[in-house]
Scaffold this active site. Structure first.
Site, PDB file in Angstrom:
ATOM      1  N   PHE A 106     -11.650  -1.247   5.259  1.00 53.15           N
ATOM      2  CA  PHE A 106     -10.685  -0.634   6.146  1.00 53.15           C
ATOM      3  C   PHE A 106     -10.658  -0.984   7.458  1.00 53.15           C
ATOM      4  CE2 PHE A 106      -9.670   3.654   3.309  1.00 53.15           C
ATOM      5  CZ  PHE A 106      -9.423   2.918   2.335  1.00 53.15           C
ATOM      6  N   ASP A 118       0.767  -1.174   0.041  1.00 54.88           N
ATOM      7  CA  ASP A 118      -0.047   0.047  -0.022  1.00 54.88           C
ATOM      8  C   ASP A 118       0.933   1.102  -0.152  1.00 54.88           C
ATOM      9  OD1 ASP A 118      -2.292   1.476   0.085  1.00 54.88           O
ATOM     10  OD2 ASP A 118      -2.455   1.408   2.138  1.00 54.88           O
ATOM     11  N   GLU A 168      -6.682   5.258  -8.269  1.00 49.41           N
ATOM     12  CA  GLU A 168      -7.946   5.658  -7.914  1.00 49.41           C
ATOM     13  C   GLU A 168      -8.581   6.947  -8.636  1.00 49.41           C
ATOM     14  OE1 GLU A 168     -10.130   6.730  -3.593  1.00 49.41           O
ATOM     15  OE2 GLU A 168      -7.977   5.723  -3.959  1.00 49.41           O
TER      16      GLU A 168
END
Length: 315
Positions: free
Chosen positions: A171, A16, A89
């Site tokens: 999340f 990430d 994104e």
């Protein structure tokens, strides 16, 4: 065997980060980015030329296109290092606009394809609003795979499954943050760790439901605050982990056991659920944590998108 290698036995490990120079050390399969991670990366001296070069090449184009080209530039660098997929994104300011999200997702894919990247190596990241999920459904029908992000609730996960999206990113850490903050002085860290962590429990509920009903959508736990949250989800389809926590796992030789198991999930007695738009909105509204964290997440990504635009304008 260290914990990172042990985890890779059951779970696809994803990095990430937008800082692709860190990737080689951990040999992840996939990588995820978002506006905040790219913003963080481009402010480092080693990435400044990449931003400047993108602006110099496309200065005459609209700002939103330059931004997308920068995101794709980072994505291509990442894909030159990893064997799998990168998530890129869509601008969070489009989170409530289905048609604009579809158009932006299509453009990102076209930009990747122009760089010779196969469509299957890119996941278009979209916020898990009702509009975002509908956009993802349309993109999937066109063969463009999606990663539904800012996902905090079971209702969002069910709607994503109905839309047949490729992957969801529940999340963990942000759910944990909310419950810890809400509990205040009553929070006892030791009692709420590992399998008792509310973020871990949320992912396990979604994972078990998906496996029970043979839902093909991949579950990728995201947003971790500590290694305990990661090890408690060993066995999840994928986990996307920051370089800092990847380093902690790589340095730890403690035994690791599989925590999530698809075959066990198939034996559970779980009711099947369906959400239309009204039902989805009500279920999300009933979940104060998910409602607050979704709104907060979109706001934060919007702020960072604007900061990234300012850097582009100043370059």
């Amino acid at each position: 065997m260290n914990q990172l290698d042990a985890l890779k036995q059951w779970t696809t490990v994803v990095a990430d980060t937008g800082d692709f120079k860190q990737l080689d050390a951990f040999k992840p399969q996939d990588a995820t980015t978002n506006p905040s991670l790219i913003l963080k990366a481009v402010q480092k001296p080693e990435y400044a030329p990449l931003l400047q070069d993108t602006v110099n090449q496309f200065r005459d184009r609209p700002l939103d296109e330059i931004m997308d080209r920068l995101l794709v530039r980072f994505g291509c660098e990442i894909l030159s290092i990893i064997p799998g997929r990168v998530s890129t994104e869509v601008d969070a300011r489009l989170s409530f606009n289905t048609n604009a999200t579809v158009a932006r997702g299509e453009r990102l894919i076209e930009l990747y394809q122009a760089e010779g990247i196969h469509i299957d190596r890119v996941l278009i990241k979209v916020a898990s609003t009702w509009e975002g999920i509908q956009a993802a459904e349309q993109l999937e029908r066109k063969g463009i795979h999606t990663n539904l992000t800012l996902l905090f609730s079971f209702s969002q996960a069910v709607a994503c499954a109905q839309a047949k999206v490729q992957l969801i990113s529940p999340f963990v850490g942000r759910i944990y943050d909310w419950y810890k903050k809400t509990a205040g002085a009553k929070w006892v860290e030791a009692d709420m760790a590992g399998a008792n962590d509310p973020g871990v429990q949320s992912v396990k509920q979604i994972y078990d439901y998906y496996k029970k009903y043979g839902i093909a959508t991949e579950v990728m736990g995201a947003s971790f605050r500590n290694v305990g949250q990661i090890t408690a989800l060993a066995g999840c389809d994928l986990l996307t982990i920051s370089p800092d926590l990847l380093a902690v796992l790589a340095a730890n030789d403690a035994p690791l056991v599989q925590a999530l198991d698809a075959s066990k999930a198939q034996t559970l007695d779980l009711p099947h659920v369906f959400f239309d738009e009204a039902g989805f909105r009500l279920a999300l509204n009933d979940d104060a944590m998910a409602t607050e964290k979704l709104a907060e997440g979109i706001r934060a990504f919007c702020v960072d998108a604007i900061k990234l635009e300012q850097l582009l304008l100043g370059a």
